[in-house]
Write a protein that holds these residues in place. Sequence first.
Motif, PDB file in Angstrom:
ATOM      1  N   THR A  39       0.811  -1.569  -0.037  1.00 32.37           N
ATOM      2  CA  THR A  39       0.103  -0.342   0.339  1.00 32.37           C
ATOM      3  C   THR A  39       1.180   1.068   0.063  1.00 32.37           C
ATOM      4  N   ARG A  40       0.821   2.114  -0.872  1.00 32.53           N
ATOM      5  CA  ARG A  40       0.809   3.149  -0.207  1.00 32.53           C
ATOM      6  C   ARG A  40       1.508   4.447   0.051  1.00 32.53           C
ATOM      7  N   ARG A  41       2.001   5.168   0.591  1.00 31.87           N
ATOM      8  CA  ARG A  41       2.130   6.342   1.614  1.00 31.87           C
ATOM      9  C   ARG A  41       1.516   6.864   1.431  1.00 31.87           C
ATOM     10  N   VAL A  42       1.356   7.427  -0.109  1.00 34.12           N
ATOM     11  CA  VAL A  42       0.084   8.028   0.185  1.00 34.12           C
ATOM     12  C   VAL A  42      -1.300   7.917   0.594  1.00 34.12           C
ATOM     13  N   VAL A  43      -1.394   6.272   0.827  1.00 29.20           N
ATOM     14  CA  VAL A  43      -2.959   6.471   0.980  1.00 29.20           C
ATOM     15  C   VAL A  43      -2.550   6.255   2.930  1.00 29.20           C
ATOM     16  N   TRP A  44      -1.444   5.892   3.062  1.00 29.22           N
ATOM     17  CA  TRP A  44      -1.943   5.534   4.534  1.00 29.22           C
ATOM     18  C   TRP A  44      -1.718   7.235   5.766  1.00 29.22           C
ATOM     19  N   GLY A 133      -7.447  16.878   1.001  1.00 32.69           N
ATOM     20  CA  GLY A 133      -7.079  17.904  -0.106  1.00 32.69           C
ATOM     21  C   GLY A 133      -6.306  18.412  -0.278  1.00 32.69           C
ATOM     22  N   THR A 134      -5.737  18.979   1.360  1.00 35.36           N
ATOM     23  CA  THR A 134      -4.810  19.983   0.793  1.00 35.36           C
ATOM     24  C   THR A 134      -3.127  19.404   1.406  1.00 35.36           C
ATOM     25  N   TYR A 135      -3.660  17.960   2.051  1.00 31.33           N
ATOM     26  CA  TYR A 135      -1.680  16.964   1.993  1.00 31.33           C
ATOM     27  C   TYR A 135      -1.801  16.468   0.890  1.00 31.33           C
ATOM     28  N   LEU A 141       3.439  18.231  -5.217  1.00 26.42           N
ATOM     29  CA  LEU A 141       3.826  19.383  -6.240  1.00 26.42           C
ATOM     30  C   LEU A 141       5.551  19.584  -5.408  1.00 26.42           C
ATOM     31  N   PHE A 142       5.192  19.432  -3.860  1.00 26.12           N
ATOM     32  CA  PHE A 142       6.308  19.810  -3.095  1.00 26.12           C
ATOM     33  C   PHE A 142       6.740  18.253  -2.578  1.00 26.12           C
ATOM     34  N   GLY A 143       6.031  17.194  -2.017  1.00 32.08           N
ATOM     35  CA  GLY A 143       6.745  16.275  -1.170  1.00 32.08           C
ATOM     36  C   GLY A 143       5.844  16.118  -0.181  1.00 32.08           C
ATOM     37  N   ASP A 144       5.733  14.725   0.340  1.00 31.36           N
ATOM     38  CA  ASP A 144       5.248  14.530   1.776  1.00 31.36           C
ATOM     39  C   ASP A 144       4.801  15.491   3.037  1.00 31.36           C
ATOM     40  N   VAL A 145       6.255  15.620   3.009  1.00 34.42           N
ATOM     41  CA  VAL A 145       7.320  16.326   4.137  1.00 34.42           C
ATOM     42  C   VAL A 145       5.843  18.050   4.495  1.00 34.42           C
ATOM     43  N   ALA A 146       5.869  18.468   3.140  1.00 30.56           N
ATOM     44  CA  ALA A 146       5.052  19.457   3.019  1.00 30.56           C
ATOM     45  C   ALA A 146       4.624  19.610   2.625  1.00 30.56           C
TER      46      ALA A 146
END
Length: 546
Positions: A39-44, A133-135, A141-146
């Motif tokens: 499962t991709r990190r974006v989902v978690w 949506g903000t995340y 655009l600029f990655g998970d941390v941002a």
Amino acid sequence: MAQSTSEQPAIDEAAGEAAAAGGPQRDRLARMAGRVRRTRRVVWLSLLVAAATVLVQWVIMTPPLYFDPYYVWLAARDWPDIPLNVWPFDEVPHQVTRIGLVLPARLVQEILGDGQAAFFVVAALGGCAFFVGTYLVVRSLFGDVAGVASAAVLLIHPFFTMTNPFGHEITWSTGQVLPDMPGAGLFTIGLAGLVVASRRTGRAQTRMLIAAGVFMGSAFLVREFLAFLFLPIPVYLALLRIPWRRNITVGAPMLAILAVNLVHNQIVWGSPLAGLISAATHGGQSRDYVTRELAARSFLRAMHDWNELGLVFTAALVLTTLGWSVTHDRRLALVLVWFFSLAVPLTLFSGVLDPNDISLRAWLQRYWFAVLPALLAGGFGSLILMFRMLPPDLVSRLRLRTLVVPVLAVVLGGTYAVAAVRSVPDLPRDKAWGELRGYLAGHRDITLICADRRLAQTLTFYTRDVWGDPIWRGEIRDFPHYLGQVPRNATEGPMLYTRWRGMESQIGGGWRPDPAQGWRLMWRSSDGILQLWNPPPQPKQDQAAD
């Protein structure tokens, strides 16, 4: 005791059977573990942001509020029977024709009832759309941390925590059924889809562009003026280097959603343009003092007049502009186009064109929710891009990446978090209202409660349990709070009263129940926010002469 060699085959056979029995269980666990790893990190992280959203809403627990949220809730309950020329819908036709808000609310009501629980769920879904949506858009655009940092900044910002008029509110946002957060959230998810599509080709890109069009088109069904953000879609695609012909791929689902909206409006209200007409005719002379100069400063007023931490967003705008001027990065250009495509019409229609005909009250923060993710994306993105421009030897020698930047991030983040939490004077939640629900459940002999219309509309949720089943069946008699004095018929039964602490005006020009005039306190919440007063004895009317 030693084992004989004759016993060994039996032991091995038993062990083999046990291993075979446990094999399917181990396989299932292994498959589940593999699924989690894949499962991709974006989902978690999206699930984490959604969970944090629900947690913050539960901590705040603003009660269901009056006027716009209440009328939307009534419209969802009564859909499709929503006559726009009958009170209360004639007061806010622009709110109750937003089917992107009304229909999901009706769906949740069908599942959970029309009580406080369903209201909480609908509000939470809107909040999740906004913060997730903000995340997603900042991450794309600029990655998970941002992305996570941007969502966190918004989650605890006073614009989204100081929402309770029974305490100290500056706007209505988290925990309310209003169009601003879900509309902004749907648009940001759609824009994130465009950014992701720019990194794909073929059918994968087509699917992502169609999804982006669906989310953007749905945003229009929730908040009409977000259509201003659709105008530069060709510019978004150009900056993302997506072929021009792909505008059709994005636009097709948006047009399909618009067609469904027009058909729905024709069936329900007899006019396909009912929603657009309601939105276009909303406005006029504002109760607030408006000049062209004040209207031109609407963004600055919205950010600075209500809470000092609004400075975060104006600083992010300055930083974004500086970052783009230094780096000329296309992503920062996209963020600026996103911001100004909404900022310009909002400002113009808030009184710059005609201060006597206000269509959009842009000095209110919630009108700007759709561009706050853009500002944070630009702010964090500018810092990231300008940091990458530093010479590598300087970064290594000063230990910027391994020491200075992490420490600075922790210090600034901690300072902001402390300031955001301290800016909330108190969190009354809905404690007083819950206590009133319990009191009414044990005093069903009370047959009438009088209250100003704001309290009366919120009260309707607490004369029922959280699922909407009645626990008190008496009459609620309301009156407009702006009357110069309390109407006579509002003193014929117990009066629900609060001393408004936020921006709301007091009833009857400052009237309050006075024990010296015969008012008697029946009940009071433990935090003192709500009071129930018994009126003085009514004078007996003179009997007519025989």
